[in-house]
Design a protein around this motif. Sequence first.
Motif, PDB file in Angstrom:
ATOM      1  N   GLN A   6      17.625  57.341  -2.568  1.00 35.57           N
ATOM      2  CA  GLN A   6      18.105  55.966  -2.404  1.00 35.57           C
ATOM      3  C   GLN A   6      19.624  55.966  -2.493  1.00 35.57           C
ATOM      4  OE1 GLN A   6      16.063  53.666  -5.473  1.00 35.57           O
ATOM      5  NE2 GLN A   6      14.225  53.489  -4.189  1.00 35.57           N
ATOM      6  N   LYS A   7      20.284  55.593  -1.385  1.00 35.10           N
ATOM      7  CA  LYS A   7      21.746  55.518  -1.396  1.00 35.10           C
ATOM      8  C   LYS A   7      22.177  54.053  -1.495  1.00 35.10           C
ATOM      9  CE  LYS A   7      25.769  54.723   0.802  1.00 35.10           C
ATOM     10  NZ  LYS A   7      26.229  53.687   1.729  1.00 35.10           N
ATOM     11  N   TYR A   8      23.050  53.767  -2.455  1.00 37.45           N
ATOM     12  CA  TYR A   8      23.537  52.404  -2.648  1.00 37.45           C
ATOM     13  C   TYR A   8      25.024  52.327  -2.290  1.00 37.45           C
ATOM     14  CZ  TYR A   8      19.154  51.614  -5.037  1.00 37.45           C
ATOM     15  OH  TYR A   8      17.817  51.502  -5.318  1.00 37.45           O
ATOM     16  N   ARG A 150      35.692  58.326   5.188  1.00 33.46           N
ATOM     17  CA  ARG A 150      35.283  56.983   4.774  1.00 33.46           C
ATOM     18  C   ARG A 150      33.831  56.708   5.173  1.00 33.46           C
ATOM     19  NH1 ARG A 150      39.097  53.481   2.851  1.00 33.46           N
ATOM     20  NH2 ARG A 150      37.222  52.711   1.834  1.00 33.46           N
ATOM     21  N   GLY A 151      33.115  56.098   4.274  1.00 33.85           N
ATOM     22  CA  GLY A 151      31.693  55.847   4.530  1.00 33.85           C
ATOM     23  C   GLY A 151      30.824  57.056   4.250  1.00 33.85           C
ATOM     24  N   GLY A 152      31.424  58.104   3.657  1.00 32.75           N
ATOM     25  CA  GLY A 152      30.759  59.402   3.536  1.00 32.75           C
ATOM     26  C   GLY A 152      29.568  59.462   2.587  1.00 32.75           C
ATOM     27  N   SER A 153      29.365  58.421   1.771  1.00 32.71           N
ATOM     28  CA  SER A 153      28.185  58.463   0.891  1.00 32.71           C
ATOM     29  C   SER A 153      26.894  58.469   1.707  1.00 32.71           C
ATOM     30  CB  SER A 153      28.180  57.265  -0.059  1.00 32.71           C
ATOM     31  OG  SER A 153      29.313  57.306  -0.872  1.00 32.71           O
ATOM     32  N   ASP A 154      26.944  57.893   2.903  1.00 32.58           N
ATOM     33  CA  ASP A 154      25.768  57.954   3.779  1.00 32.58           C
ATOM     34  C   ASP A 154      25.413  59.413   4.068  1.00 32.58           C
ATOM     35  OD1 ASP A 154      25.770  55.188   3.977  1.00 32.58           O
ATOM     36  OD2 ASP A 154      26.813  55.137   5.908  1.00 32.58           O
ATOM     37  N   VAL A 155      26.443  60.236   4.305  1.00 32.21           N
ATOM     38  CA  VAL A 155      26.209  61.659   4.597  1.00 32.21           C
ATOM     39  C   VAL A 155      25.614  62.352   3.374  1.00 32.21           C
ATOM     40  CG1 VAL A 155      27.255  63.829   5.355  1.00 32.21           C
ATOM     41  CG2 VAL A 155      28.170  61.670   6.185  1.00 32.21           C
ATOM     42  N   GLY A 208      29.645  50.030  14.929  1.00 37.91           N
ATOM     43  CA  GLY A 208      28.583  49.450  14.094  1.00 37.91           C
ATOM     44  C   GLY A 208      28.546  50.153  12.755  1.00 37.91           C
ATOM     45  N   ARG A 209      29.451  49.778  11.858  1.00 37.52           N
ATOM     46  CA  ARG A 209      29.763  50.636  10.707  1.00 37.52           C
ATOM     47  C   ARG A 209      28.663  50.678   9.653  1.00 37.52           C
ATOM     48  NH1 ARG A 209      32.224  47.074   6.604  1.00 37.52           N
ATOM     49  NH2 ARG A 209      31.946  45.036   7.528  1.00 37.52           N
ATOM     50  N   VAL A 210      27.504  50.076   9.900  1.00 37.79           N
ATOM     51  CA  VAL A 210      26.451  50.055   8.889  1.00 37.79           C
ATOM     52  C   VAL A 210      26.010  51.463   8.476  1.00 37.79           C
ATOM     53  CG1 VAL A 210      24.652  49.669  10.627  1.00 37.79           C
ATOM     54  CG2 VAL A 210      24.229  48.990   8.285  1.00 37.79           C
ATOM     55  N   LEU A 211      26.078  52.439   9.386  1.00 31.95           N
ATOM     56  CA  LEU A 211      25.818  53.840   9.032  1.00 31.95           C
ATOM     57  C   LEU A 211      26.968  54.695   9.550  1.00 31.95           C
ATOM     58  CD1 LEU A 211      22.057  54.491   9.953  1.00 31.95           C
ATOM     59  CD2 LEU A 211      23.061  54.441   7.663  1.00 31.95           C
TER      60      LEU A 211
HETATM   61 MG    MG Z   1      29.010  52.291   4.474  1.00 32.50          MG
END
Ligand code: MG
Length: 404
Positions: A6-8, A150-155, A208-211
Amino acid sequence: MGLVVQKYGGTSVGDAERIRAVADHVARTVADGHQVVVVVSAMGKTTDDLIRLADQVSTEKPKRELDMLLTAGERISMALVCMALAERGVKAASFTGSQAGIITDTSHTRAKILEIQPTRLQEALASGHVPVVAGFQGVSTDRDITTLGRGGSDVTGVALAAALGADVCEIYTDVTGVFSADPRVVPAARRLPRISFDEMMEMAATGGRVLMLRSVEFARRHHVPLHVRSSFTWEPGTWVVEEESSMEEAVVTAVTDDVSESKVTVAQVPDRPGVAARLFRELALKGVNIDMIVQNTSQSGTTDISFTVEKSDTAAAVAACEGVREELKIGSISADDGVGRVTLIGAGMKSSPGITAKMFETLAALDINIEMISTSSIRISTIVRAERVGDAVRALHSAFGLDA
Ligand code: MG
Ligand code: ADP
Ligand code: ASP
């Protein structure tokens, strides 16, 4: 019983109340009999705040130190989530990216994951703990702390799901899933129950920066089922899935907007073989990532080349062009950060003629001038003035029948 990552995201852990809500949900998932690995982002706008702080003490911002600074944001979240879990009687232990065994290359601020050795996470799971991992970070082959962009927690979430063989990677965020357009820009946008990896990659690549794009690429390569959903309502969201032949292909699935890039134009360049090669080699040497490229063929023996780059790379791109100005006999070099990109995405586009014409007609009816165009088999991107991006996205969303 399954294993769930689970990624928050930042808003999902934005304050103490949010962290308690996240801990409640993790505790519920554990009580349901699942093993859970949690990945957290920095709280709210912490990463932006830390960058601003760095700006105040340094123009240079040495990248090794910037990475060390930024990883602190995710550490705060992971420790707080563990404390909130302890409060609920759930055994949990926090791990930095390095402790979680995320090994990256040495390119600070945009490091790539080379390998994952999740031994400590597996031990924690085996002893009945919930490992809570700081997203967005790893340790390089030179043993320095790195960040993944940036946004790397998704990775981080997807990579751990792949390494641990999780049944699903759930991406919890502040919207209820992936929408047919950014719901903040298009109020009539609809949540998509499912989207193919191909379409999701085009969306992530065009704003679409959601992911984060790399997380989608990773998930596809390693067959990680992705479920994007809300940490505010907890309702089922959007599944990103392998395209099945039985899947009904919508002609147009989504419209994206992006104002994060600028346009650089190199004008009156001699029109001969090798010029573009030399120019783009120089840009690559300076570490500039190029996105769209347009070249006009000339009648007078010269040509104009325009390309887009991340706004933060604009100065470096112009400097690289200046560096070869004399050698290539470039007439002029200019940069324009008042541009935006509007993109139409749909797997069914491949087999439907007339989509491009309808897109351009829709923009023309609004008197919006198209400055650049690029396409793939399932995407049409246009560059327009930044201030017209919102109008363009809303009009296209409506024209292609996507409005709720
Ligand atoms: Mg993000
Ligand atoms: P997180 O901090 O959880 O990682 P992000 O801000 O990175 O969240 O991503 C979520 C945001 O992405 C949403 O708030 C929304 O405004 C934006 N967004 C852009 N395009 C879309 C889309 N097509 N569908 C859903 N959200 C989108
Ligand atoms: N905190 C990092 C960022 O703001 C990573 C992330 O949130 O995914 O970019």
